[in-house]
Design an enzyme around this catalytic site. Sequence first.
Site, PDB file in Angstrom:
ATOM      1  N   HIS A 136       0.865  -1.183   0.000  1.00  0.00           N
ATOM      2  CA  HIS A 136       0.000   0.000   0.000  1.00  0.00           C
ATOM      3  C   HIS A 136       0.905   1.238   0.000  1.00  0.00           C
ATOM      4  O   HIS A 136       2.014   1.186   0.506  1.00  0.00           O
ATOM      5  CB  HIS A 136      -0.842  -0.055   1.279  1.00  0.00           C
ATOM      6  CG  HIS A 136      -1.897   0.990   1.390  1.00  0.00           C
ATOM      7  ND1 HIS A 136      -1.636   2.278   1.785  1.00  0.00           N
ATOM      8  CD2 HIS A 136      -3.234   0.925   1.194  1.00  0.00           C
ATOM      9  CE1 HIS A 136      -2.773   2.961   1.820  1.00  0.00           C
ATOM     10  NE2 HIS A 136      -3.761   2.171   1.459  1.00  0.00           N
ATOM     11  N   ASP A 213       2.496  -4.764   7.727  1.00  0.00           N
ATOM     12  CA  ASP A 213       1.334  -3.884   7.569  1.00  0.00           C
ATOM     13  C   ASP A 213       0.107  -4.776   7.697  1.00  0.00           C
ATOM     14  O   ASP A 213      -0.244  -5.512   6.772  1.00  0.00           O
ATOM     15  CB  ASP A 213       1.408  -3.205   6.197  1.00  0.00           C
ATOM     16  CG  ASP A 213       0.124  -2.457   5.854  1.00  0.00           C
ATOM     17  OD1 ASP A 213      -0.853  -2.545   6.615  1.00  0.00           O
ATOM     18  OD2 ASP A 213       0.108  -1.790   4.801  1.00  0.00           O
ATOM     19  N   GLN A 216      -5.102  -4.960   6.814  1.00  0.00           N
ATOM     20  CA  GLN A 216      -6.161  -5.826   6.268  1.00  0.00           C
ATOM     21  C   GLN A 216      -6.128  -7.227   6.878  1.00  0.00           C
ATOM     22  O   GLN A 216      -6.798  -8.127   6.360  1.00  0.00           O
ATOM     23  CB  GLN A 216      -6.028  -5.942   4.747  1.00  0.00           C
ATOM     24  CG  GLN A 216      -6.175  -4.641   3.988  1.00  0.00           C
ATOM     25  CD  GLN A 216      -7.571  -4.027   4.070  1.00  0.00           C
ATOM     26  OE1 GLN A 216      -8.516  -4.640   4.546  1.00  0.00           O
ATOM     27  NE2 GLN A 216      -7.689  -2.797   3.613  1.00  0.00           N
ATOM     28  N   LYS A 239     -11.001   0.181  10.433  1.00  0.00           N
ATOM     29  CA  LYS A 239     -11.275  -0.975   9.579  1.00  0.00           C
ATOM     30  C   LYS A 239     -11.737  -2.169  10.389  1.00  0.00           C
ATOM     31  O   LYS A 239     -11.891  -3.271   9.862  1.00  0.00           O
ATOM     32  CB  LYS A 239     -10.008  -1.362   8.797  1.00  0.00           C
ATOM     33  CG  LYS A 239      -9.572  -0.307   7.771  1.00  0.00           C
ATOM     34  CD  LYS A 239      -8.387  -0.798   6.979  1.00  0.00           C
ATOM     35  CE  LYS A 239      -7.629   0.295   6.279  1.00  0.00           C
ATOM     36  NZ  LYS A 239      -8.288   0.820   5.089  1.00  0.00           N
ATOM     37  N   CYS A 378      -4.745   2.719  -3.570  1.00  0.00           N
ATOM     38  CA  CYS A 378      -3.432   3.083  -3.008  1.00  0.00           C
ATOM     39  C   CYS A 378      -2.366   2.043  -3.317  1.00  0.00           C
ATOM     40  O   CYS A 378      -1.450   1.809  -2.522  1.00  0.00           O
ATOM     41  CB  CYS A 378      -3.505   3.326  -1.502  1.00  0.00           C
ATOM     42  SG  CYS A 378      -4.543   4.704  -1.045  1.00  0.00           S
TER      43      CYS A 378
HETATM   44  N1  PMP Z   1      -2.186  -0.685   4.432  1.00  0.00           N
HETATM   45  C1  PMP Z   1      -3.179  -1.347   3.865  1.00  0.00           C
HETATM   46  C2  PMP Z   1      -2.940  -2.727   3.368  1.00  0.00           C
HETATM   47  C3  PMP Z   1      -4.435  -0.754   3.735  1.00  0.00           C
HETATM   48  O1  PMP Z   1      -5.420  -1.420   3.140  1.00  0.00           O
HETATM   49  C4  PMP Z   1      -4.626   0.547   4.225  1.00  0.00           C
HETATM   50  C5  PMP Z   1      -5.971   1.241   4.097  1.00  0.00           C
HETATM   51  N2  PMP Z   1      -6.521   1.207   2.809  1.00  0.00           N
HETATM   52  C6  PMP Z   1      -3.546   1.193   4.824  1.00  0.00           C
HETATM   53  C7  PMP Z   1      -2.347   0.548   4.916  1.00  0.00           C
HETATM   54  C8  PMP Z   1      -3.652   2.568   5.350  1.00  0.00           C
HETATM   55  O2  PMP Z   1      -4.555   2.637   6.405  1.00  0.00           O
HETATM   56  P1  PMP Z   1      -4.945   4.046   6.990  1.00  0.00           P
HETATM   57  O3  PMP Z   1      -5.494   4.847   5.854  1.00  0.00           O
HETATM   58  O4  PMP Z   1      -5.969   3.738   8.023  1.00  0.00           O
HETATM   59  O5  PMP Z   1      -3.700   4.635   7.542  1.00  0.00           O
END
Ligand code: PMP
Length: 420
Positions: A136, A213, A216, A239, A378
């Site tokens: 991401h 990370d 998810q 989430k 992203c």
């Molecule tokens: N890593 C992953 C795999 C994500 O799916 C996301 C959220 N789409 C993030 C990081 C970032 O999360 P946040 O926007 O809550 O910081």
Amino acid sequence: QYPFDVGAIRDDFPILDRLVGGNPTSPGQDETDDVDLVYLDNAATSHTPDPVVDRIADYYRSYNSNVHRGIHQLSQEASVAYEEAHDVVADFIGANGREEVIFTKNTTEAMNLVAYAWGLAELGPGDNVVLTQMEHHASLVTWQQIGKKTGAEVRFIEVTDEGRLDMADAAAKIDDDTAMVSAVHVSNTLGTINPIRELAELAHDHDGLIFADAAQSVPNRPVDVEDLDVDFLAFSGHKMCGPTGIGALYGREELLEAMQPYLYGGEMIRKVTFEESTWEDLPWKFEAGTPSIAQGIGFAAAIEYLEEVGMERIEDHESLLAEYAYDRLTDLGGVEIYGPPGDERGGLVAFNVEGVHAHDLSSVLNDYGVAIRAGDHCTQPLHDELGVAASARASFYLYNTVEEVDALVDAVREARDLFA
Ligand code: PMP
């Protein structure tokens, strides 16, 4: 058919009962047609159940106060609740205690905290940081920029045609100069569940560290930092049935002890003179300023809610829906799904329909009340690798049903036929 009573869960989420506006340009609808909401954008953010909303409301109604510094009763109550929320998070992920859990705004801030506090101090020319091609932007952009600032090289483990991590490439890219491996646990685009423990072993064999990370994964399956053998791990409250504005960074205690703070100010100091300052104990050393108190308390409430359902059962439920969606979308024809087969993925499916732009698809689905994500999620470089600019993504959570997957598939069929 479900691992738990999904109907009872849905009763805790009144937002799921709302209707969304029908669209007069859609076949068979006029402006008076409202349709049931089918919310399949959970990988972006999940909904918040009544018990969590109540816990947050109770804080504001009964003991709203700043933490740590007050002697008065309300401040003491708020401090206990906020500090104990760290214990709840620590227990949930198998950390040793609150010393290893720092509350951040979200996963992104947790990643930046480590990149700045650890990376700027530790990295230099000759070092490398190893990421995956499915990172991401939260991790990719952060380490890319830290690489530019420090002269460290940033490498990417390749993704196979089936959407899995190429572990032979991982073994080649992770070497004695690897200071950090930063890998997404479950890909928010491919749904791939990455072998974090194996990556940790590779990193540690070369005296490197590993950051998972888990944005998810922690919301959707049991995650234990000791089992995964990770040094750092991050996830976001929003989430996982919690509020926005709160997330967590797990870090091994000796690493966090050795790191300098990332943000400076009140609440993170012990003694300040005009010349020098000393830092509070962990985790407060990394929580400068007034923290997100209500959000922290709500975060703990969300975890307690999920634990009551059971993380293994939530994982089973999502697997069931993801596999069902994968099979039904495949049967539809003209749908390309990214990532591994249906029985090997987290609870999401990203896809494109032949001849239909993902944004158009999402807009038609919206007419049918079906909320999905369209875009690059992203992961722009990964989309470049896939050869597409955007994809549509349906992502599931504990309150979703098979009927909602059917509604998704029906709406995708309508969209495909509309644009054919
Ligand atoms: N890593 C992953 C795999 C994500 O799916 C996301 C959220 N789409 C993030 C990081 C970032 O999360 P946040 O926007 O809550 O910081």
